[in-house]
Design a protein around this motif. Structure first.
Motif, PDB file in Angstrom:
ATOM      1  N   VAL A  75       0.834  -1.202   0.000  1.00 55.79           N
ATOM      2  CA  VAL A  75       0.000   0.000   0.000  1.00 55.79           C
ATOM      3  C   VAL A  75       0.870   1.254   0.000  1.00 55.79           C
ATOM      4  N   ILE A  76       1.930   1.237   0.791  1.00 57.89           N
ATOM      5  CA  ILE A  76       2.781   2.432   0.867  1.00 57.89           C
ATOM      6  C   ILE A  76       3.530   2.625  -0.447  1.00 57.89           C
ATOM      7  N   ILE A  77       4.019   1.553  -1.041  1.00 58.10           N
ATOM      8  CA  ILE A  77       4.746   1.696  -2.311  1.00 58.10           C
ATOM      9  C   ILE A  77       3.817   2.227  -3.401  1.00 58.10           C
ATOM     10  N   LEU A 220      -1.154   8.049 -17.700  1.00 61.08           N
ATOM     11  CA  LEU A 220      -1.038   8.420 -19.102  1.00 61.08           C
ATOM     12  C   LEU A 220      -0.424   7.311 -19.941  1.00 61.08           C
ATOM     13  N   SER A 221       0.223   6.350 -19.275  1.00 59.52           N
ATOM     14  CA  SER A 221       0.734   5.215 -20.030  1.00 59.52           C
ATOM     15  C   SER A 221      -0.326   4.138 -20.157  1.00 59.52           C
ATOM     16  N   GLY A 222      -1.511   4.428 -19.647  1.00 53.57           N
ATOM     17  CA  GLY A 222      -2.598   3.479 -19.783  1.00 53.57           C
ATOM     18  C   GLY A 222      -2.578   2.355 -18.771  1.00 53.57           C
ATOM     19  N   LEU A 223      -1.843   2.506 -17.673  1.00 56.45           N
ATOM     20  CA  LEU A 223      -1.866   1.463 -16.645  1.00 56.45           C
ATOM     21  C   LEU A 223      -3.209   1.507 -15.924  1.00 56.45           C
ATOM     22  N   PRO A 224      -3.711   0.345 -15.507  1.00 54.76           N
ATOM     23  CA  PRO A 224      -4.994   0.312 -14.799  1.00 54.76           C
ATOM     24  C   PRO A 224      -4.829   0.792 -13.358  1.00 54.76           C
ATOM     25  N   LEU A 225      -4.566   2.074 -13.226  1.00 52.67           N
ATOM     26  CA  LEU A 225      -4.241   2.698 -11.948  1.00 52.67           C
ATOM     27  C   LEU A 225      -5.175   2.269 -10.828  1.00 52.67           C
ATOM     28  N   ARG A 226      -6.464   2.408 -11.113  1.00 52.10           N
ATOM     29  CA  ARG A 226      -7.476   2.145 -10.087  1.00 52.10           C
ATOM     30  C   ARG A 226      -7.391   0.704  -9.588  1.00 52.10           C
ATOM     31  N   ASN A 227      -7.338  -0.232 -10.543  1.00 52.69           N
ATOM     32  CA  ASN A 227      -7.297  -1.643 -10.148  1.00 52.69           C
ATOM     33  C   ASN A 227      -6.038  -1.972  -9.370  1.00 52.69           C
ATOM     34  N   ILE A 228      -4.937  -1.367  -9.777  1.00 51.70           N
ATOM     35  CA  ILE A 228      -3.673  -1.668  -9.113  1.00 51.70           C
ATOM     36  C   ILE A 228      -3.751  -1.238  -7.653  1.00 51.70           C
ATOM     37  N   ILE A 229      -4.251  -0.027  -7.434  1.00 54.04           N
ATOM     38  CA  ILE A 229      -4.317   0.471  -6.060  1.00 54.04           C
ATOM     39  C   ILE A 229      -5.291  -0.378  -5.239  1.00 54.04           C
ATOM     40  N   ILE A 230      -6.441  -0.676  -5.815  1.00 49.47           N
ATOM     41  CA  ILE A 230      -7.409  -1.485  -5.073  1.00 49.47           C
ATOM     42  C   ILE A 230      -6.790  -2.848  -4.753  1.00 49.47           C
ATOM     43  N   ALA A 231      -6.077  -3.415  -5.722  1.00 49.77           N
ATOM     44  CA  ALA A 231      -5.442  -4.712  -5.482  1.00 49.77           C
ATOM     45  C   ALA A 231      -4.457  -4.622  -4.317  1.00 49.77           C
ATOM     46  N   SER A 232      -3.730  -3.507  -4.229  1.00 50.22           N
ATOM     47  CA  SER A 232      -2.750  -3.402  -3.147  1.00 50.22           C
ATOM     48  C   SER A 232      -3.460  -3.408  -1.791  1.00 50.22           C
ATOM     49  N   ALA A 269       8.077  -0.838  10.487  1.00 51.50           N
ATOM     50  CA  ALA A 269       8.911  -1.843   9.828  1.00 51.50           C
ATOM     51  C   ALA A 269       9.163  -1.456   8.372  1.00 51.50           C
ATOM     52  N   VAL A 270       8.111  -0.986   7.709  1.00 51.08           N
ATOM     53  CA  VAL A 270       8.250  -0.597   6.305  1.00 51.08           C
ATOM     54  C   VAL A 270       9.264   0.538   6.171  1.00 51.08           C
ATOM     55  N   VAL A 271       9.131   1.530   7.050  1.00 45.62           N
ATOM     56  CA  VAL A 271      10.003   2.706   6.928  1.00 45.62           C
ATOM     57  C   VAL A 271      11.442   2.368   7.299  1.00 45.62           C
ATOM     58  N   ILE A 272      11.611   1.605   8.376  1.00 38.41           N
ATOM     59  CA  ILE A 272      12.969   1.229   8.762  1.00 38.41           C
ATOM     60  C   ILE A 272      13.595   0.367   7.664  1.00 38.41           C
ATOM     61  N   GLY A 273      12.752  -0.371   6.962  1.00 40.51           N
ATOM     62  CA  GLY A 273      13.250  -1.197   5.863  1.00 40.51           C
ATOM     63  C   GLY A 273      13.617  -0.410   4.617  1.00 40.51           C
ATOM     64  N   GLY A 274      13.531   0.906   4.675  1.00 41.46           N
ATOM     65  CA  GLY A 274      14.018   1.724   3.567  1.00 41.46           C
ATOM     66  C   GLY A 274      12.975   2.103   2.533  1.00 41.46           C
ATOM     67  N   THR A 275      11.711   1.713   2.762  1.00 40.90           N
ATOM     68  CA  THR A 275      10.674   2.126   1.821  1.00 40.90           C
ATOM     69  C   THR A 275      10.263   3.559   2.136  1.00 40.90           C
ATOM     70  N   LYS A 276      10.129   4.340   1.074  1.00 39.34           N
ATOM     71  CA  LYS A 276       9.754   5.737   1.295  1.00 39.34           C
ATOM     72  C   LYS A 276       8.263   5.841   1.567  1.00 39.34           C
ATOM     73  N   LEU A 277       7.887   6.668   2.547  1.00 41.97           N
ATOM     74  CA  LEU A 277       6.458   6.853   2.822  1.00 41.97           C
ATOM     75  C   LEU A 277       5.746   7.538   1.660  1.00 41.97           C
ATOM     76  N   THR A 278       6.515   8.175   0.785  1.00 42.46           N
ATOM     77  CA  THR A 278       5.887   8.850  -0.348  1.00 42.46           C
ATOM     78  C   THR A 278       5.620   7.886  -1.492  1.00 42.46           C
ATOM     79  N   GLY A 279       6.080   6.646  -1.360  1.00 39.11           N
ATOM     80  CA  GLY A 279       5.741   5.647  -2.357  1.00 39.11           C
ATOM     81  C   GLY A 279       6.741   5.517  -3.478  1.00 39.11           C
TER      82      GLY A 279
END
Lengths: 356, 501, 319
Positions: A75-77, A220-232, A269-279
């Motif tokens: 979700v954060i990514i 704009l590249s035509g990725l199914p943005l909505r579905n991807i986020i819902i899937a996450s 855990a996510v943040v300490i693991g180096g994932t950015k909160l901004t995604g």
């Protein structure tokens, strides 16, 4: 008039020194450093800290947090302020309903798992819909969902969780495969591998990272943005509720608040693991290591034999120290990276003007 | 007199300003001319106090100025307008102008007094009655006027204007230049950062040219020619202010079936109809903000559902995703926000379209990159390491792989160096020759002229306030004809629009 | 024009929700509009109102603070403990409020000077806060001056004393909003860099927003203590989330730069009314929190929808 194009400045590794520096820039380095420091600290406090038994215990407990952190990582990514504050409520629900659905018998475990996966997925789906269709900020949507899930757990159990961990689950949660190797350890490894494969090797994972890195460009590249986020969010719901089942196996029985601390722990855990909160940037392996770091931290504080309150204060302090160190490092990192981009832009512009 | 002495600024290993020198008399309007990245904006930011120089001194009438931050810059009598605006959209015009020193009594901000104070300024700029309008609700040109008023409010001895006119309407430019002249007459030193030569010649007394972070020449505007300045800017003695010559090929259109028909597409308050044939390149010209971007963005499904006729079939486009499925492609000049995935590899960036994602073999991508003259090291390299031009080429390869029927481009070569720009043009031509219809918005008239000379099946539609005001074909596409068509004589509409607020 | 006005008053959805539940509530429990019932309602939800306004300062400034619940806990246990040590009440109140505000100072330093992400920084201080509260008072208990507690839940004539604490936060907000610092807060919340370039004291503004929020949370802690007349280290934990939900329902943007404490107050009262209404509806106790949670989530969804619709209309008007 057109000039011969100037080749890009060489950004590949030019010397061993630079290669070494790049190794240190690897996003997993800080979390490894944190773990090592904490382990050494624990060793100083109690000689048995680095013994196989304790390490095994740490790894086993980390598995549960790592699984709860799986969905949080996704979700954060995915970016767009994505965050899932319903993780803790779902972990609790997983533990409570895992016991209730299976009724504490082995035969009931599989159907219970099926039901729970559906339920977790449904909650995640609602989160995703709220965020992506209605446009509720993720923080608020999942926060509201957390109180609904909590309420559901209370309503379902009438305040008194029934059932308990079926024997199989119990032996997964606390039993040993052989020697000091607990069942949860290979399980954690499998989870880590699955998480890694989905995030870094699957089409969905790639798309998710692209969406997190630049939403508009992804759209704009035509990725199914909505579905991807819902899937996450669906993945987050399922992972959290399954983490609850593991927690039930580890703890044997459940109470209404058993998993609530996992919300913020999973984010940490996510943040300490180096994932950015901004995604957009991060890894699940990082989250697994981040989970370990947090569990080691708790173990160190337990080893200090302090009262619970003092332990929490120290936990907070340690977290502050880690966060400040991370912020500093990231700031330095950013500074070292920006000029390169700038250099290229400047060069491009200079050329543009040269040739006009 | 304002004296900047050997000011330098490095960002890491990149030198933005290397010992820049500048002298400006009180009452002088002094232009700073230079390309993007020549250091002129860095100088403006140093004067504003938002960037700290590594070395050098600034004196005003012999007194050294120590500019530590924006507050001390204001105290030193410096006011700066920013190209990206320093206005806060959730505050009113009056609040923004007085910010941060709103008049108070007993700690409370006095709105009435604030209004009173800004009123004369707004009157001068013909913005009367807008004191209480939120800046977010103003059209972009008006926001630049407010930015200017905000600088004036600080009663500066030194006024730095960074590209203040770039988003302004001609009439607004007149208004602002009058005001600048009046200010200079009262003894203010004005630094006019711009890359528009005509304005510099008509407004400024002196001009300093920057190149690669250095002052490469200071002149009285009466004693220098445009070509001299250009030569200095580019560092090339042969540079001339060209109006690209046409090769005079006749404009012929092969009798092909129309491939895209659009009828009454709502753009701004108008409805637009457009017909594009396969293999054609249609340039959309006009001064900025006349609905050009909206047109292509609407076509790509970004502003709700549109219905178009594609190859005789009626298709409904509700989102960029459905547009991509219908064979549309979109390239934006705003690479940072709408094109690149900066943190991802080149191969990912080149192969992330729709359902085709990640099917591409490294070899194919490499071949494509070579064809496009992308300069890179490894496919696993991060996108952000490439220059703007190369980034745009990578974004284009993303689309070439799916052979789009229609390519929509919104100022695709913005901020791209000339060599890469030419390569992008070649790519467009190659795409058009293979049957793609291309609609390209461009804010750079020279680019359209250059492209028209490369490709005979090119026509240019000039847009003004949401409608096409002229169509130019083949040899008609010249710098002069484009500019003339872009600016109709009647332009009272902007005023009426503001009244609608 | 009309829609722009509407957007300026972004708390309208919260007021509507509030009114709907006020009517529902009065239908379900006719006794609601008696003075004793109202004063009980205010006494119970005034702490949340104060917290919500505190959170509004931070949200408008573009941040978020999830440590407010912990601050409430710290103030609560400290106040009870100090009273138990026979301190004088005013001194105990002042000292415990200072302690609570100090947490805000830590938040402010971490976020505005050390640039830690607000969510994580306040998460860490929140852990410290709860830990400290637990350290001070491992098991719930203690009490507070009965006079103080009685005064808080009493009425002055027909006027419930607790209602002061519904109005007080708005007064603080309005005064503050009227100063330059109020404008700076909105500016910084909208865009930090532009505010800096325009000469706003960005670091101090952000710092102050966290300190103010903590100060408000300290007030909430004190009146909460007066209401429950005992100490409990975990008393604040449900408040953190409500304190964020209330302003959001009240039209305060999580992105910063937009919002009004009035909305937050109506949002908080709406949350209180929901709990009251559900309670009055005589649903089984076990289903109450599910119902409450669902209604609140629905409220959030509805406010978001209304906001989106009005802003769409707005766009049409302008352009």
């Amino acid at each position: 008039m057109v000039r011969a194009p100037v080749p890009e400045r060489d950004v590949s590794l030019s010397s061993n020194a630079e290669r070494l520096r790049n190794v240190f820039r690897h996003p997993l380095i800080p979390v490894l450093v944190v773990i090592v420091i904490l382990l050494l600290f624990g060793r100083i406090l109690s000689p048995g800290f680095l013994g196989m038994a304790n390490i095994g215990n740490i790894l086993a407990t980390s598995t549960i947090l790592a699984l709860a952190g799986l969905g949080q990582t996704f979700v954060i990514i995915g970016g767009g302020e994505g965050i899932d504050l319903s993780v803790g409520a779902l972990v609790s629900l997983g533990a409570i309903l895992g016991g209730a659905f299976s009724n504490g018998v082995n035969a009931g475990l599989l159907p219970a798992l099926g039901l729970l996966i559906l339920l977790g997925g449904f909650v995640g789906f609602l989160n995703g819909m709220g965020v992506q269709w209605i446009g509720v900020p993720p923080l608020v949507m999942t926060l509201g969902m957390a109180s609904v899930v909590d309420g559901f757990a209370l309503a379902y159990t009438n305040g008194q969780p029934t059932g308990g961990a079926p024997p199989v689950l119990l032996s997964i949660g606390t039993g040993h495969l052989f020697g000091d190797i607990r069942w949860l350890i290979p399980m954690g490894i499998v989870i880590a591998i699955i998480g890694y494969l989905v995030l870094n090797r699957s089409r969905f994972g790639h798309q998710l990272q692209l969406v997190g890195n630049n939403r508009q460009a992804a759209r704009l590249s035509g990725l199914p943005l909505r579905n991807i986020i819902i899937a996450s969010y669906i993945i987050a719901g399922i992972a959290s509720i399954l983490a609850g089942v593991l927690l039930l196996g580890y703890a044997g029985s459940s109470d209404l608040q058993i998993g609530n601390s996992y919300t913020l722990l999973s984010i940490a855990a996510v943040v300490i693991g180096g994932t950015k909160l901004t995604g957009g940037e991060g890894s699940y392996i990082g989250t697994v290591l981040g989970a370990m770091a947090l569990i080691v931290l708790t173990n160190v504080l337990v080893a200090m034999k302090l009262p619970e309150g003092a332990r929490e204060v120290l936990e907070g302090l340690a977290l502050v120290a880690i966060l400040v160190a991370y912020t500093r490092r990231r700031g330095a990192h950013r500074q070292s990276r920006r000029p390169r981009m700038l250099a290229n832009t400047l060069k491009g512009e200079a050329q543009k003007w040269k040739s006009e | 007199m304002l004296v900047c002495d050997s000011i330098s600024k490095r960002y890491g290993s990149v030198v933005a300003l290397r010992s820049a020198n500048l002298k400006v008399q009180p009452g002088e309007i002094h232009a700073i001319l230079g390309g993007n990245g020549s250091g002129k904006s860095t100088l403006a930011k140093i004067m504003a106090g938002t960037v700290q120089p590594d070395g050098g001194t600034i004196h005003w009438n012999g007194v050294p100025l120590r500019i530590m931050n924006p507050v001390s810059a204001t105290k030193s009598g410096i006011a700066v307008t920013f190209q990206e605006l320093s206005l806060l959209g959730n505050l009113t015009v009056a609040e923004n102008i007085c910010f941060p020193a709103m008049p108070t009594r007993l700690g409370r901000v006095q709105v009435a007094r604030m209004r009173e104070r800004v009123h004369p300024l707004l009157k001068d700029l013909e913005l009367e009655g807008m004191e209480d309008v939120l800046v977010d609700h103003l059209p972009s040109g008006y926001q630049y006027l407010v930015e200017y008023a905000k600088a004036l409010f600080r009663n500066p001895d030194i006024l730095v204007l960074d590209e203040i006119t770039s988003a302004l309407h001609r009439e607004q430019v007149t208004r602002i230049t009058q005001s600048i002249r009046a200010l200079a007459e009262r003894g203010t030193a004005v630094l006019f950062v711009s890359h528009r030569l005509p304005e510099i010649f008509s407004l400024c007394d002196g001009v300093t040219v920057f190149r690669n972070g250095e002052n490469v020449g200071t002149f009285r505007t009466g004693e220098v020619s445009a070509n001299q300045l250009l030569a200095l800017m580019t560092g090339d003695p042969n540079a001339v202010d060209t109006t690209a010559a046409l090769d005079g090929e006749p404009y012929t259109l092969a009798p092909r079936s129309a491939s895209l028909e659009v009828e009454s597409l709502p753009v701004r308050s108008h409805k637009i109809s457009l017909s594009i044939r396969s293999g054609e390149i249609v340039g959309i010209a006009g001064i900025q903000g006349q609905g050009q971007s909206e047109l292509v963005r609407r076509l790509f499904g970004m502003h709700g559902v549109v219905t178009v006729t594609l190859n005789g079939k009626i298709v409904r486009i509700g989102s960029p995703r459905s547009a991509v499925r219908q064979g549309f492609a979109f390239v934006s000049g705003d690479r940072e926000h709408e094109g690149t995935f900066a943190q991802h590899s080149l191969s990912t960036n080149a192969s992330c379209v729709g359902q085709f994602i990640f099917h591409r073999k490294a070899m194919d991508i490499k071949a494509e990159f070579d064809r496009m003259h992308v300069h890179y090291h490894r496919l696993s390299q991060k996108m952000q390491e490439l220059s703007g031009g190369n980034q745009q080429k990578v974004v284009l390869t993303r689309w070439t792989s799916v052979h789009p029927a229609i390519l929509l481009a919104d100022d695709p070569t913005k901020g791209v160096d000339v060599a890469a720009r030419h390569e992008v043009h070649q790519m467009f031509v190659a795409l058009a020759e293979s049957g793609t219809a291309i609609v390209m918005v461009s804010s750079d008239e020279e680019e359209l002229v250059a492209l028209a000379s490369m490709y005979p099946l090119m026509r240019v539609l000039v847009m003004y306030d949401g409608t096409f005001v002229q169509e130019l074909k083949g040899a008609e596409v010249t710098l002069q004809s484009l500019i003339e068509a872009s600016i109709p004589q009647e332009d009272n509409h902007v005023i009426s629009q503001a009244e609608n607020l | 024009m009309l829609f722009r006005k509407l957007k300026t008053y972004s708390f309208i959805p919260a007021v509507i929700l509030f009114l709907v539940f006020l009517i529902l509530n009065s239908l379900l429990s006719p006794m609601f509009f008696t003075i004793s019932s109202l004063s009980g309602f205010f006494a119970t939800y005034a702490p949340l109102v104060v917290l919500a306004v505190g959170e509004t300062f931070v949200l408008v400034g573009g941040g978020i603070d999830i440590s407010l619940g912990a601050i409430v806990s710290v103030v609560n246990v400290l106040l009870v403990t100090l009273w138990g040590l026979h301190w004088s009440l005013p001194l105990a109140i002042v000292v415990s409020m200072l302690a609570g505000t100090a947490i805000g100072v830590v938040n402010g330093i971490l976020i505005s000077i050390l640039k830690v992400t607000p969510l994580l920084a306040t998460f860490a201080t929140s852990a410290m806060g709860y830990g400290a509260a637990l350290w001070i008072m491992p098991t719930p208990g203690g009490s507070i001056a009965t006079g103080f507690a009685n005064w808080y839940s009493s009425n002055y004539g027909w006027f419930p004393i607790a209602a002061i604490f519904i109005v007080l936060p708005y007064v603080i907000w309005a005064i503050w909003r009227g100063t330059r610092w109020g404008t700076y807060l909105f500016a910084v919340g909208k865009n930090e860099e532009k505010s800096f370039a325009s000469g706003a004291p960005v670091v101090r503004v952000k710092m102050l927003s966290y300190v103010l929020a903590a100060f408000m949370a300290s007030i909430a802690g004190v009146i909460l203590t007066a209401n429950i007349v005992s100490g409990d280290a975990t008393i604040g934990s449900p408040d953190t989330l409500s304190a964020i939900a209330a302003p959001v329902i009240g039209g305060v943007s999580l992105l910063g730069g937009i919002g009004d404490a009035g909305g937050a107050i109506f949002g908080a009262l709406f949350l209180g009314l929901v709990v009251n209404t559900v309670f009055a509806s005589q649903v089984s106790t076990f289903y109450q929190s599910l119902l409450t949670g669902s209604i609140i989530l629905l409220g959030i969804v509805i406010t978001t929808l209304i906001k989106r619709l009005t802003s769409m209309k707005l766009r049409k008007v302008v352009g």
